[in-house]
Each structure stands twice: as C-alpha cells, then as structure tokens.
Enzyme design. Structure first.
Site, PDB file in Angstrom:
ATOM      1  N   LEU A   1      -7.567 -10.060  -1.017  1.00  0.00           N
ATOM      2  CA  LEU A   1      -6.834 -10.228   0.238  1.00  0.00           C
ATOM      3  C   LEU A   1      -6.087  -8.948   0.546  1.00  0.00           C
ATOM      4  O   LEU A   1      -5.659  -8.231  -0.371  1.00  0.00           O
ATOM      5  CB  LEU A   1      -5.832 -11.387   0.134  1.00  0.00           C
ATOM      6  CG  LEU A   1      -6.404 -12.793  -0.068  1.00  0.00           C
ATOM      7  CD1 LEU A   1      -5.280 -13.786  -0.330  1.00  0.00           C
ATOM      8  CD2 LEU A   1      -7.230 -13.233   1.129  1.00  0.00           C
ATOM      9  N   ASP A   2      -5.908  -8.648   1.831  1.00  0.00           N
ATOM     10  CA  ASP A   2      -5.079  -7.509   2.226  1.00  0.00           C
ATOM     11  C   ASP A   2      -3.668  -7.693   1.672  1.00  0.00           C
ATOM     12  O   ASP A   2      -3.205  -8.812   1.448  1.00  0.00           O
ATOM     13  CB  ASP A   2      -4.998  -7.405   3.758  1.00  0.00           C
ATOM     14  CG  ASP A   2      -6.343  -7.134   4.407  1.00  0.00           C
ATOM     15  OD1 ASP A   2      -7.256  -6.643   3.715  1.00  0.00           O
ATOM     16  OD2 ASP A   2      -6.479  -7.428   5.613  1.00  0.00           O
ATOM     17  N   ARG A   3      -2.968  -6.585   1.490  1.00  0.00           N
ATOM     18  CA  ARG A   3      -1.622  -6.608   0.925  1.00  0.00           C
ATOM     19  C   ARG A   3      -0.723  -7.633   1.629  1.00  0.00           C
ATOM     20  O   ARG A   3       0.023  -8.382   0.983  1.00  0.00           O
ATOM     21  CB  ARG A   3      -0.989  -5.210   1.026  1.00  0.00           C
ATOM     22  CG  ARG A   3       0.462  -5.157   0.562  1.00  0.00           C
ATOM     23  CD  ARG A   3       1.062  -3.779   0.835  1.00  0.00           C
ATOM     24  NE  ARG A   3       0.476  -2.780  -0.045  1.00  0.00           N
ATOM     25  CZ  ARG A   3       0.903  -2.530  -1.285  1.00  0.00           C
ATOM     26  NH1 ARG A   3       1.922  -3.197  -1.788  1.00  0.00           N
ATOM     27  NH2 ARG A   3       0.312  -1.603  -2.006  1.00  0.00           N
TER      28      ARG A   3
ATOM     29  N   THR B   1      -1.632 -10.203   3.572  1.00  0.00           N
ATOM     30  CA  THR B   1      -2.213 -11.532   3.755  1.00  0.00           C
ATOM     31  C   THR B   1      -1.906 -12.339   2.506  1.00  0.00           C
ATOM     32  O   THR B   1      -2.001 -11.827   1.391  1.00  0.00           O
ATOM     33  CB  THR B   1      -3.736 -11.441   3.969  1.00  0.00           C
ATOM     34  OG1 THR B   1      -3.997 -10.675   5.148  1.00  0.00           O
ATOM     35  CG2 THR B   1      -4.359 -12.819   4.118  1.00  0.00           C
TER      36      THR B   1
ATOM     37  N   ARG C   1      -8.701 -10.135  11.337  1.00  0.00           N
ATOM     38  CA  ARG C   1      -7.746  -9.349  12.130  1.00  0.00           C
ATOM     39  C   ARG C   1      -8.453  -8.601  13.266  1.00  0.00           C
ATOM     40  O   ARG C   1      -7.986  -8.573  14.406  1.00  0.00           O
ATOM     41  CB  ARG C   1      -6.996  -8.381  11.210  1.00  0.00           C
ATOM     42  CG  ARG C   1      -6.205  -9.102  10.116  1.00  0.00           C
ATOM     43  CD  ARG C   1      -5.767  -8.169   9.001  1.00  0.00           C
ATOM     44  NE  ARG C   1      -4.807  -7.189   9.489  1.00  0.00           N
ATOM     45  CZ  ARG C   1      -4.361  -6.169   8.758  1.00  0.00           C
ATOM     46  NH1 ARG C   1      -4.816  -5.988   7.524  1.00  0.00           N
ATOM     47  NH2 ARG C   1      -3.490  -5.321   9.275  1.00  0.00           N
TER      48      ARG C   1
END
Length: 306
Positions: free
Chosen positions: A137-139, A141, A238
């Site tokens: 996951l993105d930082r 998220t 996103r």
C-alpha cells in the site's frame, strides 16, 4: 538467527502426476523452488520414507515435503513496534497498516516500514523471518496488507493475485458524486512524463487498468465509494478517480489541493477475499475504517467534533 523449515502434506489423488518432480510442478512449485528443495536442505518423504524427485507415486500415497530453510535478507532490519494482526497461520500473515508508514524500505534503510515491523514480529514469534510482501500500500493509504511466510506460499499467492481467488476492496472518500453511481473505470495508466514518481492516463504507452466502483453514500460535496481492483497498477485508484473528475479527498498529489479535514488521501483497503492457496478455505478479512476517515465522514455529513 533461527530459521525454521515448513512442512507441506499431500495425499495422492487419481488425477495427480505420478512422479515426485511432476507432482510438485503440478502443485505450482517453481523451478527455483525445486532447485532449493533439492540443493538447499529440503526433504521429501513418501509414506514416511525419504525419496528423490524421480520416485514413482501411486494413488493414496502420503507425500510430506519439508521446505528448505530460508535465510532472511540483511536488507531489511527488524524494528520493534506494534502491528495489528488480522489473520495468521503457518503460510500467511495479514496486517492492518496504519496511514503514514511505507510498506517497504527505500534505498535508505533507516526509516521504519511495515516490512521492518513484520520482520521483528516474526523473529519474536520464532518464525522464519524472510519477508515476502504479497500486496503493498502507498505510505498514506491504510488497510490490509498480505505477507507470505515462505517463498512457496508467496509464489502460490502471486499466481492468484489478480484473479477471483484474490479480491481487494477499498473505501475512498471523494470530491463530488460519480455518474453513474456504479460502474467500471477502464483507462490505461503509465508514468507521468512530468515526474517519474507520478502516474497518469496514457492511451499510447499505458498498461490496461480497470477499477470497479460503487457509491455507498452521498454527502454535500462528497461521496463514500467502494472500489475493487481488477489490476494492480501503482496509484491506480488515485489516478482513476482523479481522471474522472472526482479525486480522493486529501490526495494532494492528484487533486492538487490540500484539505484541512484530513492529512492524507482518504483511502483504505478494508476487505480481502482470498481463497487460501494451501487450505482452499475462503478468507474474508476486514479492517475497520481508521479514525481519521471516520472523522472525515462526520465532517462530510455536517457533524461537528466536540
């Protein structure tokens, strides 16, 4: 450092291949895993007797595979800290990642990431501490992340990652309302020519990318949307929501504006439905909406804190 072997048990069925090597290939062992099994301390027992790859099998035989030990990588340091374990067995570990922490270390190894925390957790529980990250996951998220405990489990999960056996669902809070309220965003995603770390819709060079969406609630000026990923592109949700004119609230990178109501993109992986690649059990795993998104939902509804 202690490493542990993993055991896999099989009962030979009529439809199974009848030599050990062919049976293992049929059961999704890769060539590198077969090499490790043969040359790095793995063992094979048929009806409690040690056998080699060319041994002939028959229906009803009991096959026990002792996977070779895995030496953990020095690139990921164990770092102590709390992790929220949602599911764990001898093959998988599923955790609920908070916002504000990366999945894996960048080249500079000093900052704490989920991989560092999970490695410390595995060592503390006397597990093989090799890190096999299945989903990231993105930082900023939050939500469910999957780690495999062995390279074999990792390869089994990789093979089902973008199929109906491994379904990922997210909740996002977006500006405005999607029209129609339920649908499919099917737009190819590539690297943004303006910056290598950004992604953009690219009809010439982009990779096929599909996101199913369903509006769950509508508020003045915003919506709560459930999203299902059919592909796994970087920043996919996103970029897709931004491209259709409804970026995620708080996603400064793609909405091009700060939002005082939340300090990150309001995006959370809340549900994983996975057919366990070894036990074949359906895992229906959920992570509750984190506090900052609960507060944002209240703000969108017009509620006041305090």
């Amino acid at each position: 450092m202690k490493t542990t072997n993993r055991f896999l048990k099989f009962i030979l069925q009529d439809t199974d291949k009848k030599t050990v090597r062919k049976f293992l290939v049929q059961h999704k062992f890769s060539s590198s895993q077969l090499h490790n099994l043969k040359n790095k301390g793995g063992l094979i027992f048929v009806n409690h007797k040690q056998r080699h790859f060319n041994f002939r099998l028959k229906t009803g035989d009991e096959l026990l595979v002792v996977l070779s030990s895995e030496a953990p990588s020095d690139l990921i340091e164990p770092m102590a800290g709390k992790i929220d374990v949602i599911f764990e067995d001898e093959y998988l570990l599923v955790v609920n990642k908070p916002p504000g922490i990366a999945s894996l270390p960048a080249k500079a190894k000093s900052s704490k990431t989920m991989a560092n925390l999970v490695k410390a957790y595995l060592i503390e529980h006397h597990e093989n501490s090799s890190i096999h990250l299945v989903t990231r996951l993105d930082r900023d998220t939050s939500g469910l992340m999957v780690f495999a405990k062995t390279s074999y489990a990792h390869s089994l999960l990789d093979q089902i990652l973008h199929t109906d056996d491994f379904q990922k669902f997210y909740l996002a809070m977006i500006y405005g309302q999607l029209t129609p309220p339920t649908g499919l965003i099917d737009l190819p995603i590539g690297i943004d020519p303006a910056a290598f770390y950004l992604r953009a819709i690219d009809h010439q060079k982009g990779k096929a990318s599909q996101t199913i969406y369903q509006t769950k609630a509508v508020y003045p000026g915003g919506s709560l949307v459930e999203l299902k990923l059919l592909t796994g592109r970087t920043h996919q949700i996103r970029v897709h929501l931004s491209a259709v004119g409804h970026p995620i609230i708080g996603d400064e990178m793609y909405s091009k504006k700060k939002d005082p109501r939340i300090k990150r993109q309001a995006l959370h992986c809340f549900n994983l439905r996975i057919i366990h690649p070894v036990t074949k059990e359906l895992l229906n795993l959920k992570a509750p909406l984190p506090e900052d998104m609960v507060v944002l939902k209240g703000a969108l509804r017009g509620e006041r804190n305090g």
